[in-house]
Structures are given as structure tokens and as C-alpha cells.
Enzyme design. Structure first.
Site, short mmCIF file in Angstrom:
data_model
loop_
_atom_site.label_atom_id
_atom_site.label_comp_id
_atom_site.label_asym_id
_atom_site.label_seq_id
_atom_site.Cartn_x
_atom_site.Cartn_y
_atom_site.Cartn_z
N ASP A 195 -1.50 -2.03 0.07
CA ASP A 195 -0.40 -2.25 0.38
C ASP A 195 0.29 -0.58 0.68
OD1 ASP A 195 1.69 -3.42 1.46
OD2 ASP A 195 1.39 -5.35 -0.26
N HIS A 268 1.36 -3.84 6.46
CA HIS A 268 1.18 -3.48 4.55
C HIS A 268 0.22 -1.82 4.84
CE1 HIS A 268 3.87 -6.30 3.32
NE2 HIS A 268 3.65 -7.49 3.82
N GLU A 335 3.04 -10.42 7.66
CA GLU A 335 4.82 -9.55 7.81
C GLU A 335 3.89 -8.30 8.63
OE1 GLU A 335 7.12 -10.48 3.79
OE2 GLU A 335 5.29 -8.68 3.42
#
Ligand code: ACM
Length: 544
Positions: A195, A268, A335
Site C-alpha cells: 500500500d 495505493h 480508490e
């Protein structure tokens, strides 16, 4: 007096055991019946007998019983399980249990104990029910009631996720977490390994992923919405070596737990672009591994579509599949801010060249490329529901962290789904509204909401799409969980509720009854594990 005795006699005749020794289980089995006969006396002389089907599981069972009760049972391997040995526990591989995956039958009577299954998970699940009947202390013998349990899960996929990026946990804790899963009859551990804040697995092909991307200069203190932001100024990080990962995979395999690794792209990816800026939309920038949380649209963390990036993705996903044997590999896909792609002329030129009409199509393009690399290794892709936004091939499995409408949109397109909705399956959300309770990201997911959640929303039934839901998962993002004890506190007892929500048929679920079983069978287990847990679950309900 006489009347009371008469009633008692009838109860005894019916069940052959008093109410006290009627065992309770979490998750609640499909069917269980107390038998009207005498039970079994388990002692250190009771053998565990099996053929070669489940050698490792027989030793696992022996060890678990010994550490729980102090009774060290001999294990015996035989060539045929046709003849039962009086006074022994038999682990039987039998086609009777082949009617469903993970099915087991546990039969206990005065003469023998039989655990019948046809796959590793079935026998492991049966062992968990058995161990829930044993005391959590050293004893010299155990009187087990005569009982028959016939059991199998409602859903094929029953997972727990753990983010080891925001905070990393020792190998011993990862194994303990796998034991938590095993006990609760889950079958999948989703290991979130990369991440913005770090890269947590050892890589040979791109060494800066470990020398640079695995380390951040500081960590945010307090909540990420606090102003002004404060940082601890301490270098933080690390990664699991390949040897450690192999050790964990072996540990999980004995317990029938599939480990699905996640390498989160194309968003990410801040840690990766800190190591290799050439994979970013601004190769001239020196990026830093993120030290704050919630990067979406706030700081650039996306991969740029260029040749170096796709070579990287192909190589790194191949390296990942060499390490992890799971048929599904998680590629993230959540995202992914479109902002950085919109601002980058090179990305826009790439989209034009490939005929990609917008940034959503570019996101789909990334996912298709990686799904193709996985196919080269004989694997399938699973990703967060955003990957279904575009026109993606529907063989990819969708993990929905949104609400029912997002899940329904994916199912209507033809995707199969694992349900892991933020509400109520995110354990980084609060479990009380007590301002003094442990810090969490936001939201309110109390125990009862977790328990009552049905992974198949009503609309799926109405539209004939119920079969598209293959299971569910609770997610544990660890921004505010610095140590294992914090993780324990946030997952327990909610994880026990998820286990029943995914295992037990709706008609066999009952919240007050679950609470009783939780308190007799599971909370003593948290104590036995020396784990922490949130004890205010009766106080904080759905309507608070
Ligand atoms: C997610 O919570 N971003 C999957």
C-alpha cells in the site's frame, strides 16, 4: 418433588445428558443431536487413528488437544479405516462427506469417536467443534456426551483480511491470526501486503521495493483528521522474507486455510513509486513512502501506464505467484484517483493511442493487463468492487466493500462476489459510541449489526442473483491498530459474529442465543489465547 424427578427423567431419556453438558458451538452447526446413551471417556490412552489421508492434520489435532487439556494422545496410522477400534478417535476419509465441500460428521458414543470428512477443511472444521467441547485446562480425563453433529458451511468463501502495511505484525501473530480463523471455521486469509505506507513482502526482481518502499520516515500520531497533523518522526517498516512467508503458508495449509495475497494496484502504489519514480505520472519527482493515512485525491499514489510499469507488473505478479499457491490473487484496484492521470500528458497520450475513452477505461485496462499476467501463471484475479466500474471480463471475482447497490451493479453485469461491506464488516470502524473507546477510522459497526448482516441482500433474491454471492469477509485496516493487542480488541468478538454470519443458515441464527454461546464457549477461548477483546458488546446495540 416427584413431579420434578419425573420431568428430569424424561429429559435424561431424551438427551442422555444433562443440560449442563449439552455443548455449545460457534458457529452454530447445521444439525446436532444429543444421543440417548452414555458418552465417551477421553483419557491420555485414547488414540487418534487415521490412514495416510490427513497425517499433518492428525498431528495438528494431537498438539491442539495436548496444549488445551494436557492430554497427550498417541497417533496411529493404519492402512484401512474399515474396522473401528474401541476407545479411539477415528479420522475417516469417506465419500459420504463428499456431498458438499467442508462437510463433516462428528459422532461420539460410549465406544468410539468418529470424525468423518472428505477434504482437509472438513476434517479441520470437525476438529474445531470437537475442541470446543473440551475444557480449557489441564485434566486427567474428559467425559464427552454422546452426540452427533452434521455440519457444513452456508458459503464457500469465508474470509478475514489483515492489513500489515499501516502496521506490521510479527510472524507469530500472523500464525495466531490464522489460528483464530481456523477456530472460527473460516477458510481464507486475505493478506494485504502492499500500500502507500509500505511494501511488506520480499522481492527479488525489484530490490528497491524492500530497501526503499518497505520503510517510511514517520507515522501519523492520532486521527488523520486532527489538525494540525502530528508525526512521530520514527522510521518504521519491514517486510516478510520469502522464508517467513513460506513458513506461514505451510502453517495455513495444514489448517486448510487459503492465503490470498494482495498487491494493490494501480492506486495505493505510493511506496512502489517512492522506490521507482519511473512507474509514476511524474518520473522527475522524488516521492516519499506515505506517512499519513487516506491518500485518495490528496497525494499522488497511482501507477502511470507506460512500458516500464507494465514490465514491472508482469514481473512482480509472476514473482508473487511463484511464492503463493492460491488460485486467486488479489490485485486491489480500489480508490484509484483519476486526478493524477487527468493531469498527466503522457497518460492522456497513452489513452488516446489505445482508444481508451476515459480514466475508468484506463483503470479497466490496468486490471485486464494484470489479470492476463495472472492467467499466464494459471491464476485468477480478485479485486475490490471499483474494478467492475468499466467493461471488465466477468471471470474476475469482485470483493465488494461498498453497499448493496454497488454489489448489485456488479452482479447484474455477471460478476460473482465476496461481500465485505464497510457497513458492517469493517473492523476499523467503532464498536461503541463511547468517546473513551479505542481510536477508529469512523462509523459504527456494533456486534449485533455484524451478526445480523446477511451477505445475500434481498434484491439479489428478487432478481435471481443470490447464487452470485459466494461468501463474505471482514476487513481489518490497521491505521489505528499499532500492536497485536489492538487488533485483537477490534476483531473480538466481532470476528466470532462474522463466523456465524458466513457459516450458519439464516434460519439457525439467533442473536440472544449467539451471545450465550459466545460467553460460554468463545470468550473463555479469548482468555486462553491471552487475547484482548471488547467487552462492552451487550451495552452497545443497533439502536445506540
Ligand atoms: C478499501 O477499503 N479501500 C478496499
Amino acid at each position: 418433588m416427584i413431579r420434578i424427578l419425573a420431568v428430569f427423567a424424561i429429559v435424561s431419556l431424551q438427551y442422555g445428558a444433562s443440560a449442563q453438558n449439552k455443548p455449545s458451538f460457534v458457529p452454530q452447526p447445521v444439525r446436532m443431536q444429543m444421543l440417548p446413551e452414555k458418552g465417551f471417556l477421553l483419557t491420555a490412552a485414547t488414540s487418534i487413528i487415521t490412514d495416510s489421508s490427513w497425517k499433518a492434520q492428525a498431528y495438528y489435532f494431537q498438539q491442539e488437544i495436548a496444549s488445551q487439556t494436557g492430554l497427550s494422545l498417541p497417533v496411529q496410522f493404519v492402512t484401512s479405516m474399515k474396522k473401528l477400534v474401541p476407545g479411539a478417535i477415528h479420522l475417516i476419509n469417506d465419500s459420504i462427506a463428499r456431498q458438499r465441500e467442508e462437510y463433516y460428521i462428528l459422532q461420539i458414543n460410549e465406544q468410539t469417536i468418529k470424525l468423518i470428512a472428505s477434504d482437509i477443511r472438513g476434517v479441520i472444521n470437525g476438529m474445531q467443534s470437537f475442541m470446543q467441547m473440551l475444557p480449557l485446562k489441564a485434566v486427567s480425563s474428559i467425559e464427552l456426551p454422546a452426540i452427533e453433529i452434521l455440519d457444513y458451511p452456508r458459503f464457500a468463501y469465508r474470509g478475514m483480511h489483515l492489513d500489515v502495511v499501516r502496521h506490521i505484525f510479527p510472524v507469530v501473530y500472523i500464525k495466531k491470526y490464522i489460528d483464530y480463523l481456523t477456530f472460527h471455521k473460516f477458510n481464507t486469509f486475505h493478506w494485504h501486503l502492499t500500500d502507500d505506507q509500505g511494501w511488506r513482502w520480499e522481492v527479488s526482481s525489484y530490490p528497491k521495493l524492500n530497501s526503499i518502499a518497505s520503510w517510511r520516515d514517520a507515522t501519523l500520531i492520532g486521527h488523520f483528521k486532527d489538525q494540525p497533523a502530528r508525526y512521530d518522526g520514527k522510521r518504521y517498516g519491514g517486510f516478510y522474507t520469502k522464508a517467513e512467508i513460506r513458513e506461514i503458508l505451510e502453517y495455513a495449509a495444514v489448517r486448510g486455510i487459503t492465503v490470498i495475497p494482495e498487491l494493490d494496484i494501480p492506486g495505493h502504489s505510493r511506496a512502489a513509486i517512492a522506490a521507482y519514480p519511473e512507474f509514476s505520472t511524474r518520473p522527475d519527482t522524488t516521492w516519499k513512502v506515505a506517512t499519513t493515512w487516506g491518500m485518495y485525491n490528496r497525494q499522488n499514489n497511482v501507477l502511470a501506464p507506460n512500458e516500464a510499469t507494465f514490465t514491472f507488473l508482469r514481473t512482480i505478479f509472476h514473482e508473487l505467484t511463484e511464492l503463493f499457491p492460491s488460485s486467486y490473487i488479489h490485485l486491489g484496484g480500489d480508490e484509484c484517483s483519476k486526478r493524477w492521470w487527468k493531469e498527466d500528458p503522457a497518460t492522456q497520450a497513452f489513452m488516446k493511442k489505445k482508444g481508451l475513452k476515459d480514466e475508468t477505461a484506463l483503470q479497466t485496462y490496468f486490471i485486464e493487463q494484470v489479470a492476463g499476467y495472472l492467467k499466464e501463471s494459471g491464476r485468477k484475479a480478485i479485486g475490490w468492487h471499483e474494478i467492475a466500474e468499466g467493461a471488465l471480463d466477468t471471470t474476475t471475482l469482485i470483493m465488494n466493500w461498498g453497499d448493496d447497490s454497488q454489489a448489485l451493479a456488479a452482479a447484474r453485469k455477471g460478476f460473482s462476489l465476496v461481500m465485505s461491506p464497510g457497513k458492517p464488516f469493517y473492523f476499523d470502524h467503532y464498536q461503541s459510541k463511547d468517546p473513551k473507546d479505542s481510536l477508529a477510522i469512523h462509523g459504527y459497526n456494533p456486534l449485533e449489526a455484524v451478526y445480523q448482516y446477511d451477505p445475500v441482500p434481498a434484491a439479489f433474491h428478487r432478481e435471481g442473483l443470490a447464487y452470485k454471492v459466494i461468501g463474505g469477509q471482514a476487513n481489518v485496516w490497521t491505521e489505528y491498530m499499532e500492536y497485536p493487542t489492538r487488533v485483537d480488541y477490534m476483531i473480538f468478538p466481532r470476528m466470532s459474529a462474522v463466523s456465524e454470519a458466513l457459516w450458519t443458515a439464516t434460519e439457525n441464527k439467533n442473536y440472544p442465543d449467539f451471545l450465550k454461546r459466545l460467553e460460554t464457549t468463545v470468550i473463555p477461548r479469548y482468555q486462553y489465547w491471552n487475547s484482548s477483546w471488547f467487552s462492552g458488546y451487550r451495552k452497545w446495540g443497533l439502536r445506540d
